[in-house]
Write an enzyme that holds these catalytic residues in place. Structure first.
Site, PDB file in Angstrom:
ATOM      1  N   GLU A  45      -4.043  -2.912   7.431  1.00 55.80           N
ATOM      2  CA  GLU A  45      -2.863  -3.032   6.002  1.00 55.80           C
ATOM      3  C   GLU A  45      -1.200  -3.330   6.968  1.00 55.80           C
ATOM      4  O   GLU A  45      -0.813  -3.006   7.389  1.00 55.80           O
ATOM      5  CB  GLU A  45      -2.713  -1.363   5.619  1.00 55.80           C
ATOM      6  CG  GLU A  45      -2.104  -1.263   3.897  1.00 55.80           C
ATOM      7  CD  GLU A  45      -2.108   0.169   3.198  1.00 55.80           C
ATOM      8  OE1 GLU A  45      -2.069   0.255   2.034  1.00 55.80           O
ATOM      9  OE2 GLU A  45      -2.498   1.133   3.962  1.00 55.80           O
ATOM     10  N   LYS A 127      -4.669  -3.502  -4.068  1.00 50.23           N
ATOM     11  CA  LYS A 127      -5.487  -2.077  -3.419  1.00 50.23           C
ATOM     12  C   LYS A 127      -5.667  -1.448  -5.090  1.00 50.23           C
ATOM     13  O   LYS A 127      -4.722  -1.246  -5.724  1.00 50.23           O
ATOM     14  CB  LYS A 127      -4.115  -1.261  -2.982  1.00 50.23           C
ATOM     15  CG  LYS A 127      -4.603  -0.181  -2.403  1.00 50.23           C
ATOM     16  CD  LYS A 127      -3.268   0.414  -1.264  1.00 50.23           C
ATOM     17  CE  LYS A 127      -3.229   1.872  -0.619  1.00 50.23           C
ATOM     18  NZ  LYS A 127      -2.609   2.036   0.084  1.00 50.23           N
ATOM     19  N   CYS A 169      -7.167   1.413   2.816  1.00 50.09           N
ATOM     20  CA  CYS A 169      -6.161   2.916   3.311  1.00 50.09           C
ATOM     21  C   CYS A 169      -7.280   3.509   2.311  1.00 50.09           C
ATOM     22  O   CYS A 169      -8.063   4.120   2.692  1.00 50.09           O
ATOM     23  CB  CYS A 169      -4.931   2.645   3.246  1.00 50.09           C
ATOM     24  SG  CYS A 169      -3.854   3.588   4.115  1.00 50.09           S
TER      25      CYS A 169
END
Length: 307
Positions: A45, A127, A169
């Site tokens: 990321e 995300k 993440c």
């Protein structure tokens, strides 16, 4: 390496606020992955930049499209020069779209790009889950101040490694997301990340192994590592920041790893190395099928009760 095995490279790096320097490191890692005969390389990321605060991120995100174009060109050059194909998965930022701005939304997008060996972007996943937390005895972080959440579950990618499900993440903490990707056909899940020291030490390995066991998938975890230099004299001068307002350092956990569908760690970054690092693993699709056949979780799920 037999035909049933596919080689994956998982990269670890320490991004700064300097996109030019970060791109140089990314290109070196991709080159190393090609030389080590990886089929796909996964980078963390925020491989393009890490920022001091939301305003700084919005400023830097304007440079990200150029970073991406240069990366695409570099991939095709490396493939040509080495006479070997490689695909690249990389976490970057994108500035708000024109529609976002019309709607009064000036937050950046945290995305995962999948770029094939011809430099074509095959997927852009945004995300879904944003890191808004007050960690006990740790930092208070609110990603939603600078990042807008995505709105769609990504399609499964037919990669050289197998069927790939993409996440980023904090997404790893929501098992329903990983289970959904598995139900869509995923054999491999990737979680490029920038975990904090506090949360990484407590949960990083635990979460990765849990998602591998939950889904009976290979889990790839490329992470940011070390103390990041977020200084940016040009931006600081433009924004007239005082010394007290500057937040030029942050630290990431690292410990990048590859986990098999039984929950076993089969490759792990050297924790004593803070700089850029590449780890390799050979993924065995026959092992994956054997695990799924001997413990047929998907046939035993109570879909009549859980949806």
């Amino acid at each position: 390496m037999t035909s049933k095995l596919k080689r994956v490279a998982v990269a670890q790096l320490c991004s700064s606020a300097d996109l030019t320097k970060n791109l140089k490191v990314v290109k070196e890692l991709i080159s190393e992955a090609i030389q080590k005969k990886a089929d796909v390389v996964f980078l963390p990321e925020a491989s393009d930049y890490l920022s001091q605060n939301p305003l700084h991120s919005r400023y830097l995100a304007q440079k990200s499209p150029k970073f991406i174009r240069q990366l695409q060109s570099s991939i095709t050059d490396l493939v040509r020069d080495n006479s070997r194909n490689i695909d690249v998965s990389i976490g970057v930022h994108l500035p708000p779209s024109e529609q976002d701005l019309l709607e009064g939304n000036d937050r950046v997008r945290n995305v995962l790009l999948y770029i094939d060996h011809e430099g074509k972007i095959l997927q852009e996943y945004q995300k879904l889950h944003l890191f808004d937390v007050d960690v006990p005895n740790g930092p208070i972080l609110k990603e939603s101040k600078s990042v807008q959440p995505g709105k769609a579950i990504p399609d499964i990618i037919e990669s050289p490694l197998g069927k790939l499900g993409s996440a980023i993440c904090y997404d790893i903490r929501f098992p329903e997301f990983s289970l959904k990707l598995r139900s869509m056909g995923a054999e491999i899940l990737c979680f490029p990340s920038a975990f904090t020291i506090k949360t990484g030490e407590a949960h990083w390995e635990l979460l990765g192994r849990a998602r591998a066991v939950d889904t009976q998938c290979y889990v790839l975890m490329p992470g940011q590592v070390g103390m990041h230099d977020l200084s940016d004299p040009e931006w600081e001068k433009q924004s007239h920041m005082s010394a007290l307002e500057k937040s030029s350092r942050r630290e990431s956990w690292g410990h990048s790893m590859v986990i098999d569908p039984w929950g076993k760690i089969i490759a792990h970054a050297d924790p004593s190395t803070v700089g850029p690092q590449l780890i390799l693993a050979d993924l065995d699709r026959e092992l994956l099928q054997e695990i799924r056949n001997k413990m047929p979780l998907w046939n035993q799920r109570r879909d009549d009760l859980f949806h």
